[in-house]
Write a protein that holds these residues in place. Structure first.
Motif, PDB file in Angstrom:
ATOM      1  N   ALA A  81       3.191   1.198  -6.082  1.00 31.42           N
ATOM      2  CA  ALA A  81       3.707   0.247  -5.087  1.00 31.42           C
ATOM      3  C   ALA A  81       2.901  -1.054  -5.026  1.00 31.42           C
ATOM      4  O   ALA A  81       3.403  -2.083  -4.601  1.00 31.42           O
ATOM      5  N   SER A 108       7.384   6.688 -15.936  1.00 26.79           N
ATOM      6  CA  SER A 108       7.159   8.023 -15.372  1.00 26.79           C
ATOM      7  C   SER A 108       6.043   8.052 -14.333  1.00 26.79           C
ATOM      8  O   SER A 108       5.968   8.973 -13.543  1.00 26.79           O
ATOM      9  N   PHE A 128       0.852  -1.181   0.000  1.00 26.58           N
ATOM     10  CA  PHE A 128       0.000   0.000   0.000  1.00 26.58           C
ATOM     11  C   PHE A 128       0.895   1.240   0.000  1.00 26.58           C
ATOM     12  O   PHE A 128       1.657   1.460   0.948  1.00 26.58           O
ATOM     13  N   GLY A 129       0.808   2.016  -1.081  1.00 24.33           N
ATOM     14  CA  GLY A 129       1.569   3.263  -1.115  1.00 24.33           C
ATOM     15  C   GLY A 129       0.648   4.457  -1.052  1.00 24.33           C
ATOM     16  O   GLY A 129       0.861   5.387  -0.289  1.00 24.33           O
ATOM     17  N   CYS A 130      -0.397   4.420  -1.875  1.00 29.61           N
ATOM     18  CA  CYS A 130      -1.287   5.581  -1.943  1.00 29.61           C
ATOM     19  C   CYS A 130      -2.763   5.200  -2.022  1.00 29.61           C
ATOM     20  O   CYS A 130      -3.613   5.977  -1.620  1.00 29.61           O
ATOM     21  N   LYS A 173       6.714   6.127  -8.371  1.00 23.32           N
ATOM     22  CA  LYS A 173       7.428   6.987  -7.418  1.00 23.32           C
ATOM     23  C   LYS A 173       8.544   6.210  -6.758  1.00 23.32           C
ATOM     24  O   LYS A 173       8.396   5.020  -6.445  1.00 23.32           O
ATOM     25  N   CYS A 174       9.644   6.884  -6.503  1.00 22.43           N
ATOM     26  CA  CYS A 174      10.662   6.364  -5.585  1.00 22.43           C
ATOM     27  C   CYS A 174      11.110   7.521  -4.719  1.00 22.43           C
ATOM     28  O   CYS A 174      11.757   8.443  -5.199  1.00 22.43           O
ATOM     29  N   GLN A 184      -1.446   6.302  -7.898  1.00 24.11           N
ATOM     30  CA  GLN A 184      -0.483   7.369  -8.181  1.00 24.11           C
ATOM     31  C   GLN A 184       0.983   6.960  -8.016  1.00 24.11           C
ATOM     32  O   GLN A 184       1.868   7.733  -8.367  1.00 24.11           O
ATOM     33  N   CYS A 185       1.253   5.797  -7.437  1.00 28.50           N
ATOM     34  CA  CYS A 185       2.654   5.511  -7.117  1.00 28.50           C
ATOM     35  C   CYS A 185       3.172   4.184  -7.651  1.00 28.50           C
ATOM     36  O   CYS A 185       4.353   4.024  -7.892  1.00 28.50           O
ATOM     37  N   LEU A 224      -4.388   5.259  -4.601  1.00 28.14           N
ATOM     38  CA  LEU A 224      -4.948   6.242  -5.534  1.00 28.14           C
ATOM     39  C   LEU A 224      -4.433   6.056  -6.949  1.00 28.14           C
ATOM     40  O   LEU A 224      -4.595   6.933  -7.791  1.00 28.14           O
ATOM     41  N   TRP A 273       8.215  -0.816  -9.540  1.00 28.62           N
ATOM     42  CA  TRP A 273       9.150  -0.574 -10.650  1.00 28.62           C
ATOM     43  C   TRP A 273       9.467  -1.866 -11.386  1.00 28.62           C
ATOM     44  O   TRP A 273       9.494  -1.914 -12.617  1.00 28.62           O
ATOM     45  N   CYS A 329       9.299   0.754  -2.900  1.00 29.75           N
ATOM     46  CA  CYS A 329       8.820   1.026  -4.256  1.00 29.75           C
ATOM     47  C   CYS A 329       9.161  -0.075  -5.234  1.00 29.75           C
ATOM     48  O   CYS A 329       8.655  -0.109  -6.344  1.00 29.75           O
TER      49      CYS A 329
END
Ligand code: FES
Ligand code: FES
Lengths: 755, 154
Positions: free
Chosen positions: B48, B131, B39-41, B134-135, B45-46, B43, B107, B103
């Motif tokens: 993860a 793009s 769980f990162g966001c 996130k990291c 957006q990341c 949303l 990736w 992250c």
């Protein structure tokens, strides 16, 4: 060091501690069993004065080192293993480093101020040297050969044609030997024995680029993060934060979450959260719970006026740190004055995931699983909020979703503690994204003013640099007091803001010089989403963005080359060497502003320089940027970073560490700004709080590593964050002729400045 | 109300009873104990939380678990192992990419799917394709090196 062993040991330790509450000594046996080393009972208490608190030799001759800090993915544990291997004369592959567990390691302060190796290694180095001395003494007796005539290699002592191994001498047994302790806890903790550690010319393992232990477990998905910890009977908890900062719950309609199995409200003082059997239920219950909040005043200023607020706010603390010569008289006599102000916003840790913790609070004792980089201190804070003796709380560090200082992880631990105690079951807490971004402690916003007086010949006769901003320690650097956590403040531990900021760290010797800082009161003292604390290289980026921009502004004013101007004033020989080596590596073209500028189409290219120091580490940087004059977008394209942190323990790890610093620092310089309205923080996700993405990553970061084998290791975790924003700003000025004095340098801001 | 859903993850089929609207992420992590997606966001957006669904990278934090019924799901551990690593995993180890590593899942899963479609990418194509991830630790340069290395050994 064996990566699998270490991750296995972590996992098994967790299993052993997850299933039952254990006394602090028991897991050591679990660990020993795991290493195949039957360590008998009777281990001396975990205390700095006990050699057994630092190193152990198993029956198989493998060495375990107990490190009271932790590693966030930069290989500090590897470096510690290298140092221990060298001092003990054992192969690196036979050393396992256990870290960050208050039940297994002494409180060395956690990760703090880039001291992992700088101070963190001292105790391990001395303890390992002492262990080797004792083993050599025992071997001499056993072999009947004077110790001076014995040799040690790979854990085997030879002399007089005979041999004995460490395993045979001590394997699986305790040293039961006392060390001298300096009576300090945390970063300065040190112990010494009679042995003298090796001199650097005797190092074999130190200096090698040994790979990390935790990479494979992360890449193959076999290692646990703190978010993955699950203990029997565990409930999932969520904390509910108000829409208006400072509002507190007045009434709660518990029936609003009746549909979720086992969902319960936890209220204590002004703290409010929910727990449920399942995480998804806890998430939904937290959203659905009907709470009536108090009518809190909308307390925050309009965001655009934040810097005016800082300028006008009463000064809480005023400190002058350097005052050389009669600065005021020199200003009065100067032929002209160069003056500029710079502004830096609140910034968020914005960790990759919102913080998570699991706490199992039982009558009389508790266990905490935390991603905080200062687990020992978190354990102390949790003990206070649970009203337990400190030694009845064990805090176990497990890698969290990133950590760059005093982030939200200690808050999560206190949240989980309050809820676990209330419901009598272990509770896991992880926030939502908007809680991570919105409610983590922030890097302080600030304004900085540089002033210089120049005489008729173009010499700097007076220099003054003052900062004014929110305190770097509104929240303390660690979570050992609940008053520095959200849950703590909400349940009734009032926060007393401490005041601290900083001054530029450099060795410019101007004829007269004054540097200092002023802090102001926080906008909201209790449980504020804009409370300020330590974010990687605390106040370093903002101060040196301003001070290194200002040095360039003076150089421009006197028509000097920025590097030559710095060399004219910098006095420390190491600083001079790093600056020269960096400029040379980058093939710096000397000349006044405008010398290193090119343009093609919409792209304006330029190169900038900056330098700074941090607790004995020196960093200089040349940065090439490209500015799109149509869009205002800045690409910080190439970096050459000169870095001197004393003796280099692990060059490959150091390069990767510097790269990470550069990318994160560029992200902060170009993009990062916490936004807020009158009620609360509004930058609550990755869209409203952008960070550098892959299309914007630099093309290259080239390191010039200056190794000083005769000098003790200094820190590397933060120093190369420090001068980057200044270098980028100087490069933008070189490219465009426009000076950006407010961070971040977003496209809109740069475009507006170019218009 | 809950619904019976069958999830095929890394070649193994398991059945759970879950709220059909619950994001797949929680089914994988909590019901099946597969903690690779993070769980990162929540949303999208990341990255993860990324898993492969029928070979495509999908953000499990915004994918209802009901939509995953009957599809083939692959997690990071299913992508490769130390004995049989995926080229991106091998390159990640060779380049010592991760710092905190939270992250990494996003990736690697995204890069693996990208390289399948674009085996010999340019620097620009890699940057573009990655793009949306996130990291926070700033391992971007090492990631670029690893993806290029994976393309070379792939
Ligand atoms: S957690 Fe799914 S994209 Fe961030
Ligand atoms: S390695 Fe920490 S977020 Fe990427």
């Amino acid at each position: 060091m064996n990566a699998i062993n270490l991750s296995l040991s972590r996992r098994q330790l967790l299993q052993s501690t997850g299933a039952l509450i254990v006394t602090t000594a028991a897991p050591v046996e679990a660990l020993a069993q795991l290493a195949g080393s039957a360590v008998p009972a009777g281990k001396p208490p975990l205390h700095p004065t006990e050699l057994d608190s630092w190193v152990a030799v198993g029956a198989d001759g493998n060495v375990t080192a107990f490190f009271g800090k932790m590693d966030m993915g930069q290989g500090v544990d590897v470096a510690i293993g290298q140092i221990v291997a060298d001092e003990l004369d054992v192969p690196y592959g036979r050393v396992t480093v256990v870290m960050g567990d208050s039940g297994l390691t002494c409180n060395q302060g956690g990760a703090s101020g880039s001291t992992g190796i700088q101070t963190g290694a001292n105790a391990l180095r001395n303890a390992s040297a002492e262990a080797r001395r004792l083993l050599l003494e025992q071997a001499a007796q056993r072999l009947g050969v004077p110790a001076e005539q014995c040799q040690v290699a790979d854990g085997v002592i030879t002399g007089g044609g005979k041999r004995v191994t460490y395993a045979e001498l001590i394997g699986g047994k305790y040293f039961q030997h006392k060390l001298e302790w300096n009576n300090q806890w945390g970063n300065p903790l040190n112990v010494t024995g009679k042995a003298k550690p090796k001199s650097p010319d005797q190092y074999k393992v130190v200096g090698q680029s040994i790979p990390r232990n935790d990479v494979a477990g992360k890449v193959y998905g076999t290692d646990d993060f703190v978010t993955d910890i699950s203990v029997p009977g565990m409930l999932h908890g969520r904390v509910i934060r108000p829409e208006t900062a400072g509002a507190v719950p007045v009434s709660v309609d518990e029936s609003s979450i009746r549909e979720f199995k086992g969902a319960r409200v936890v209220r204590k003082g002004d703290f409010i959260g929910v727990v449920a059997e399942k995480e998804w239920d806890a998430i939904q219950a937290a959203e659905k719970l009907k709470i009536t909040w108090s009518n809190a005043p909308s307390i925050f200023p309009d965001q655009p006026s934040i810097y005016d607020h800082i300028r006008k706010a009463p000064v809480a603390r005023h400190t002058v740190e350097a005052n050389v010569g009669d600065v005021d008289a020199a200003f009065a006599g100067g032929a002209r004055i160069v003056e500029a102000e710079y502004e830096w916003p609140f910034q968020s840790h914005a960790c990759m995931g919102p913080a998570c913790a699991v706490v199992d609070a039982r009558p009389g004792e508790a266990t905490v699983w935390t991603g905080s980089q200062k687990p020992h201190f978190v354990g102390q804070g949790v003990a206070k909020i649970l009203d337990l003796p400190a030694d009845k709380v064990r805090a176990i560090w497990i890698m969290g979703p990133g950590s760059y200082g005093r982030n939200d992880s200690g808050d999560a631990a206190h949240d989980a503690a309050v809820m676990s105690q209330a419901v009598g079951r272990p509770v896991r807490v992880q926030g939502a994204r908007h809680e991570g971004h919105g409610w983590d402690p922030k890097g302080p916003a600030s304004v900085h003013r540089g002033r210089a007086a120049i005489d008729a010949q173009g010499n700097v006769v007076a220099y003054e640099f003052m900062s004014k901003g929110f305190s770097r320690i509104d929240m303390a650097t660690n979570e050992s007091n609940p008053s520095d956590t959200l849950a703590g403040m909400l349940v009734g531990f009032p926060n007393a803001t401490q005041h601290g900021f900083g001054v530029p760290a450099e060795s410019y010797a101007f004829a007269t010089k004054r540097t200092g800082w002023e802090t102001i009161a926080p906008l909201l003292t209790k449980a504020s989403p804009l409370r300020t604390g330590h974010l990687r290289d605390p106040v370093g980026p903002q101060i040196h963005f301003a001070s290194e921009s200002f040095i360039d502004e003076i150089a421009t004013a006197v028509g000097a080359d920025p590097v030559e101007f710095r060399l004219r004033h910098v006095k420390d020989p190491r600083d001079i060497e790093v600056i020269k080596a960096t400029a040379e590596k980058a093939a710096w073209k000397a000349g006044p502003a405008g010398t290193r500028r090119t343009a093609s189409g919409d792209t304006l290219a330029g190169r900038g320089f900056a330098y700074s120091t941090r607790n004995g580490t020196v960093v200089a940087v040349v940065c090439d940027v490209e500015v799109n004059r149509r869009t205002g977008a800045v690409w910080a394209r190439r970096f050459v970073v000169g870095h001197d942190c004393g003796i280099i323990v692990n060059p490959a790890a150091l390069r990767l560490c510097i790269e990470g610093n550069v990318v994160q620092a560029v992200s902060r310089a170009l993009w990062e700004e916490v936004t807020f309205d009158n009620k609360s923080v509004t930058s609550n996700d990755w869209l409203s709080y952008p960070i550098l993405d892959m299309t914007e990553a630099p093309e290259s970061v080239e390191c010039v590593l200056i190794n000083r084998p005769a000098m003790n290791p200094r820190g590397a975790g933060e120093p190369s964050t420090r001068p980057m924003a200044g270098a980028v700003a100087n490069a933008i000025f070189e490219a465009t002729g426009v000076r950006i004095r407010r961070a971040p340098f977003t496209p809109d801001r740069v475009k507006a400045a170019l218009a | 109300m809950t619904q019976r859903i069958s999830l095929s993850v890394n070649g193994r089929v398991q059945t759970i009873d879950a709220d059909p609207d619950m994001p797949l992420l929680y089914a994988l992590r909590n019901d099946l104990g597969l903690s690779n997606p993070h769980f990162g966001c929540g949303l999208a957006q990341c990255g993860a939380c990324t898993v492969h669904i029928d070979g495509e990278p999908v953000r499990s934090c915004v994918t209802p678990v009901s939509a995953a019924d009957g599809v083939q799901i692959t997690t990071l551990a299913g992508l490769g192992t130390p004995e049989k690593p995926h080229p991106v995993q091998k390159a990640y180890v060779d380049e010592q990419v991760p710092q905190c590593g939270y992250c990494v899942n996003g990736w690697i899963m995204t890069a693996a799917a990208f390289l399948k479609k674009t085996p010999k990418p340019t620097d620009g194509q890699i940057r573009e394709a990655l793009s949306g991830l996130k990291c926070r630790c700033g391992t971007h340069l090492a990631i670029l090196r690893a993806v290029k290395r994976a393309a070379a050994i792939g």
